[in-house]
Scaffold this motif. Structure first.
Motif, PDB file in Angstrom:
ATOM      1  N   ASP A 282       0.829  -1.212   0.000  1.00  0.00           N
ATOM      2  CA  ASP A 282       0.000   0.000   0.000  1.00  0.00           C
ATOM      3  C   ASP A 282       0.859   1.256   0.000  1.00  0.00           C
ATOM      4  N   ASP A 286       0.868   4.246  -2.865  1.00  0.00           N
ATOM      5  CA  ASP A 286       0.423   5.636  -2.652  1.00  0.00           C
ATOM      6  C   ASP A 286       1.581   6.609  -2.395  1.00  0.00           C
ATOM      7  N   SER A 321       4.317   1.112  -9.453  1.00  0.00           N
ATOM      8  CA  SER A 321       4.051   2.418  -8.840  1.00  0.00           C
ATOM      9  C   SER A 321       4.524   3.549  -9.727  1.00  0.00           C
TER      10      SER A 321
END
Length: 324
Positions: A282, A286, A321
């Motif tokens: 996570d 982010d 990412s």
């Protein structure tokens, strides 16, 4: 042993697969001189800061051949690195800023630091660059005898320094400072810390230097306790990495903690916390979690742990990412 289960090689490691350091020939000055005159000889050029000359438009070292060395740098002493692909490889160190600038143009080259070049160069060239940088640092920093203070003379093709005092003659050898770096785990989570000077969100494995009279495993336990207050029991070797920035050898471990109790005992770390695989997934997604650069063994330790404990590939997480 199943090679598929072995950790991938660390950056700068594995040089022995392609390079014979020929340590047994370093004292044979005639043989070394013959190798230096050989048409097959290659020279790796470093500046005073330890930056290497790379090709201008390619991610590769700009090696000098023997004729180029003779034309531009015949006044510099060469240090023998070893034999690779049946070719002798040497190192040259140039301190003169004006000559360095002129050579950049003449060789159509650019200068790059080891940290910047580590992931750009082919593995064997990155390893040779690291080897040369570590050797040149020792040569630059070790110029006087620690026993009597007389100047040292480089011998053994640049790999030893001999005191010039006839009443002393002490030999000095290149030194490497051992450091431990460890991923500590406890029941599905790993312990990571950060320093205040790092980019926001960056967390890394804990690390520290080995003290006199201390085993590597004991150094792991002491450093983890000093930095986080976490008590470690089992310690298992993972891999090692030469880290000549300026003169370290990073020895990587996976360790097991007794509990997750964190008590910050010094001010070296800004923060230390436990991360589960899902929290890392996570956080990378982010942007709140930034792993160490892929150059480091810390990155490899975290990647190994994620793969072993959760079947995750750290490289894939980071790439995913960056594409968002």
């Amino acid at each position: 042993m199943d090679r598929a289960k072995l950790p991938p090689p660390n950056t700068f490691a594995g040089l022995s697969l392609v390079l014979d350091r020929v340590a047994e020939r370093r004292d044979d000055s005639e043989w070394v001189a013959e190798q230096a005159r050989s048409a097959q000889a290659r020279y790796l050029l470093l500046d005073a800061a330890g930056e290497a000359f790379l090709q201008r438009d390619h991610e590769a070292l700009r090696w000098l051949d023997s004729s180029e060395r003779e034309h531009w740098l015949d006044d510099l002493a060469a240090s023998l690195l070893g034999i690779a692909d049946e070719r002798p490889h040497f190192m040259l160190v140039l301190d003169d800023p004006a000559r360095i600038t002129a050579l950049e143009t003449a060789l159509d080259a650019r200068r790059v630091s080891l940290r910047a070049a580590g992931l750009l160069l082919p593995a064997h060239e990155a390893g040779l660059f690291a080897y040369a940088k570590g050797l040149s640092h020792w040569q630059r920093e070790t110029r006087h005898c620690t026993r009597c203070g007389f100047p040292l003379q480089l011998v053994a093709a640049g790999h030893r320094g001999q005191c010039t005092n006839p009443d002393c003659g002490h030999l000095h050898f290149p030194r490497t400072d051992a450091a431990v770096i460890m991923l500590v785990e406890h029941e599905g989570a790993c312990l990571l810390g950060r320093q205040a000077s790092w980019p926001p969100g960056r967390y890394s494995t804990l690390a520290g230097f080995v003290e006199p009279g201390e085993s590597l495993e004991d150094a792991v336990r002491r450093e983890v306790a000093e930095e986080s207050g976490v008590i470690v029991d089992e310690v298992h070797y993972h891999s090692s990495q030469p880290w000549p920035m300026p003169a370290s050898l990073m020895v990587g471990f996976i360790a097991t903690a007794r509990s997750r109790q964190i008590t910050m005992r010094d001010h070296e770390l800004e923060d230390a916390r436990w991360f589960t695989p899902q929290q890392i997934i996570d956080g990378i997604a982010d942007g709140s979690f930034v792993p160490s650069t892929a150059l480091s063994v810390s990155y490899q330790l975290l990647g190994y742990w994620l793969q072993q404990r959760a079947g995750l590939e750290l490289d894939a997480l980071v790439v995913s990412s960056s594409l968002r």
